[in-house]
Scaffold this motif. Structure first.
Motif, PDB file in Angstrom:
ATOM      1  N   LEU A   7      -7.780   3.701  -0.210  1.00  0.00           N
ATOM      2  CA  LEU A   7      -7.488   2.450  -0.464  1.00  0.00           C
ATOM      3  C   LEU A   7      -8.127   1.541  -0.553  1.00  0.00           C
ATOM      4  CD1 LEU A   7      -3.929   2.944   1.325  1.00  0.00           C
ATOM      5  CD2 LEU A   7      -4.223   3.199  -1.737  1.00  0.00           C
TER       6      LEU A   7
ATOM      7  N   TYR B  69      -7.933  -1.732  -2.482  1.00  0.00           N
ATOM      8  CA  TYR B  69      -6.505  -2.554  -2.159  1.00  0.00           C
ATOM      9  C   TYR B  69      -6.386  -3.485  -3.322  1.00  0.00           C
ATOM     10  CZ  TYR B  69      -7.612  -4.935   1.622  1.00  0.00           C
ATOM     11  OH  TYR B  69      -7.679  -6.345   2.677  1.00  0.00           O
TER      12      TYR B  69
ATOM     13  N   SER C  45       2.688   1.349  -3.657  1.00  0.00           N
ATOM     14  CA  SER C  45       1.277   2.029  -4.318  1.00  0.00           C
ATOM     15  C   SER C  45       1.072   3.938  -4.103  1.00  0.00           C
ATOM     16  CB  SER C  45       0.033   1.105  -4.095  1.00  0.00           C
ATOM     17  OG  SER C  45       0.294   0.120  -4.434  1.00  0.00           O
TER      18      SER C  45
ATOM     19  N   LEU D 176       0.657  -1.048  -0.481  1.00  0.00           N
ATOM     20  CA  LEU D 176       0.278   0.387  -0.046  1.00  0.00           C
ATOM     21  C   LEU D 176       0.532   1.451   0.108  1.00  0.00           C
ATOM     22  CD1 LEU D 176      -2.839  -0.957   2.630  1.00  0.00           C
ATOM     23  CD2 LEU D 176      -2.123  -1.743  -0.090  1.00  0.00           C
TER      24      LEU D 176
END
Length: 583
Positions: A518, A521, A504, A501
């Motif tokens: 998120l 995800y 990204s 995460l």
């Protein structure tokens, strides 16, 4: 040079007007076709970030008996899902130079819409882009996650079913689909820029390839067996009572009608997500047993009575042939079978479609004044070149097989000013339109336990983790980051790994995509790497880029097409009558 309060600055009075430019090659389009829009140099300057494509869209479902069902576009992407590829050229008189090309445009926009989102953005996109949002009136009451694809009361793609004077629902057909209006901003480098574009020097021709209908259209979440099963209407009984054998459905019983429990907001026929003419079935609470009958259960009426919502079938003499008994008030769910297998026949040829009409590019033309125009042309003659920098995206695709447990993805990057790599491993399995529309047989995207099932409805457009254990980039002779990015907890849906995460988020921010959410995800899995931080860039030329991906715990089950989106600064050099692009 910074501006000073004590220094007079020259200002230009600007007049901005909207201009609609129609498509060149037709009045209406369908999935798989190509449309072209030309912005002539006579539109001298425009504000690209405020331009958008507007069009009318109307959906169409199957035409066979029992195939009536409510359809819509992807709830997050809306009309953006219709654009498969996009190319932008200079006009023919300027040499038709390719300025930008984005393959898998709808997949790239899925990253933007899934990660840069909040309630305000969702509502805005519902008003303009054809997305849909969660509605309290049709909320689930069994602990399911919120669904943005369960709105039946003010959905833009079909009419709300009016109740007759006897509290019955009317028949649903393809005429029940409405013509929705789409206003789609183009998420390309040129049209994401907030700088005025000097179209007088280049002219533009935009070529859009439309996505196939089966990859864009989906049923409602509240009718599918493979997606949020616990949001579907709950079977109460066969006769409205919860006691006695005549309330249950056992092998050999005639099924003329069923009654729905009040769970999941099923308090009136108007809230029922099914439609008259739709083929349905009943599935057990654990999703293990499906009711089978000698004839398809096609809804003839949806009306109200003392026990709640009542569904009447045609023919009324359908007989159960299931080995299992569906006990009254046992928590079984009613599911749509409109896009799946019919009794005694295959329904793999279920073919939804859409028609896109009145396509126009609304350009926000800016009048800079004759003085500015002459000064710009004079400066170009004196200095030789006018430079326009845009943040663009290039897709380097790579395919992998389901049985490969160690991938070495080589990327032949040739971008002088790279910002980030956002890799999206999409499912490359060949699905029928029936499987995609109904969410049957695709893949699990990891919903909450209370959802019971959570398959991807628009398979092939979003990233899939597929039991990935770790990944690592190799470029400039070094492993980046220095240790593998662990992903096993996230991809196995048991927990969340923080490092993917973080990686990204950094890559999205560098791509000027605000990672405000998120939540997707796992449903839109990304393998990402920021090539620089803040506003920095990285020269990717003459370097061997590799992505090393490992599947150590479980063998991956899906063939994949990797969309390796490289966000980079692209420079457009305009010299006299020639235009050149630096990648």
């Amino acid at each position: 040079m910074s501006k000073s309060f004590w220094k007079a600055e020259s200002t230009i009075p600007i007049v901005q007007t909207s201009k609609a430019i129609t498509a060149l090659n037709g009045l209406s389009f369908e999935g798989g076709q190509e449309l072209r829009i030309r912005v002539p140099p006579t539109t001298k300057f425009f504000q690209p970030k405020e331009c958008y494509v507007q069009a009318d869209i109307k959906l169409k479902g199957g035409t066979a008996t029992g195939e009536a069902t409510k359809l819509q576009l992807d709830p997050h992407l809306g009309g953006q899902i219709l654009i498969k590829d996009i190319r932008i050229y200079t006009s023919a008189e300027k040499g038709s130079v390719l300025l930008e090309e984005i393959q898998g445009y709808n997949s790239m926009v899925s990253v933007m819409r899934d990660f840069d989102t909040n309630d305000s953005e969702k509502k805005k996109r519902a008003l303009t882009e054809g997305a849909t949002i969660w509605l309290p009136n049709t909320r689930g009451t069994q602990g399911t996650t919120r669904s943005d694809a369960a709105n039946i009361l003010d959905n833009p793609y079909f009419k709300e079913d009016p109740l007759t004077t006897t509290n019955k629902r009317t028949a649903f057909s393809n005429d029940s689909f409405t013509t929705a209006k789409l206003c789609l901003p183009l998420e390309t480098g040129i049209f994401r820029s907030d700088r005025v574009y000097p179209n007088i020097l280049t002219g533009l021709e935009i070529v859009i390839t439309l996505e196939d209908a089966g990859k864009c259209i989906t049923q409602l979440d509240s009718v599918m067996r493979g997606r949020r099963l616990a949001l579907n209407p709950v079977f109460l009984s066969r006769n409205g009572s919860t006691a006695g054998a005549s309330a249950d459905i056992a092998n050999g019983d005639t099924i003329a009608k069923i009654h729905l429990a009040s769970d999941n907001s099923q308090t009136s026929p108007q809230n029922c997500p099914f439609c008259v003419g739709e083929r349905v079935a009943i599935v057990s609470a654990d999703n293990a047993s499906l009711l089978t009958t000698d004839k398809d259960l096609v809804i003839e009426q949806i009306n109200t009575n003392a026990s709640g919502t009542e569904i009447t079938f045609n023919p009324a003499d359908a007989v159960s042939s299931s080995a299992d008994t569906f006990t009254a008030n046992s928590g079984a769910y009613v599911v749509s079978m409109a896009a799946t297998t019919r009794t005694g026949a295959s329904n793999a040829d279920y073919k939804p479609s859409y028609t896109l009409s009145n396509v126009e590019l609304v350009v926000q033309e800016v009048d800079m004044g004759s003085g500015f125009e002459s000064d710009m042309l004079r400066a170009m003659k004196e200095k030789g070149v006018i430079v326009q920098d845009i943040l663009s995206c290039q897709n380097y695709r790579y395919s992998s097989q389901s049985g490969e447990v160690a991938l070495n993805i080589r990327l032949p990057l040739n971008n002088a000013r790279g910002k980030a790599i956002v890799s999206q491993p999409t499912d490359a399995t060949v699905y029928s339109d029936s499987q995609r529309v109904s969410g049957t047989g695709t893949y699990d995207i990891g919903g909450d336990t209370a959802d019971k099932t959570m398959n991807e409805a628009c398979a092939g457009l979003r990233g899939i983790s597929d039991y990935i254990s770790d990944y690592q980039f190799l470029y400039d002779g070094r492993l980046q980051p220095s240790r593998p990015v662990r992903c096993s907890k996230t991809s196995s849906k048991t927990s969340i790994d923080a490092q993917p995460l973080i990686e990204s988020t950094k890559a999205l921010v560098q791509s000027e995509i605000s990672a405000t959410s998120l939540a997707c995800y796992n449903s839109n899995w990304l393998v990402s790497r920021a090539l620089a931080l803040n506003k920095g860039v990285y020269d990717t030329r003459n370097k061997d880029f590799n992505i090393q991906v490992n599947y150590n715990g479980t063998t991956p089950t899906k063939n994949k097409l990797w969309n390796n989106f490289v966000f980079h600064l692209r420079r457009i050099n305009i010299r006299g009558d020639s235009v050149a692009v630096e990648y």
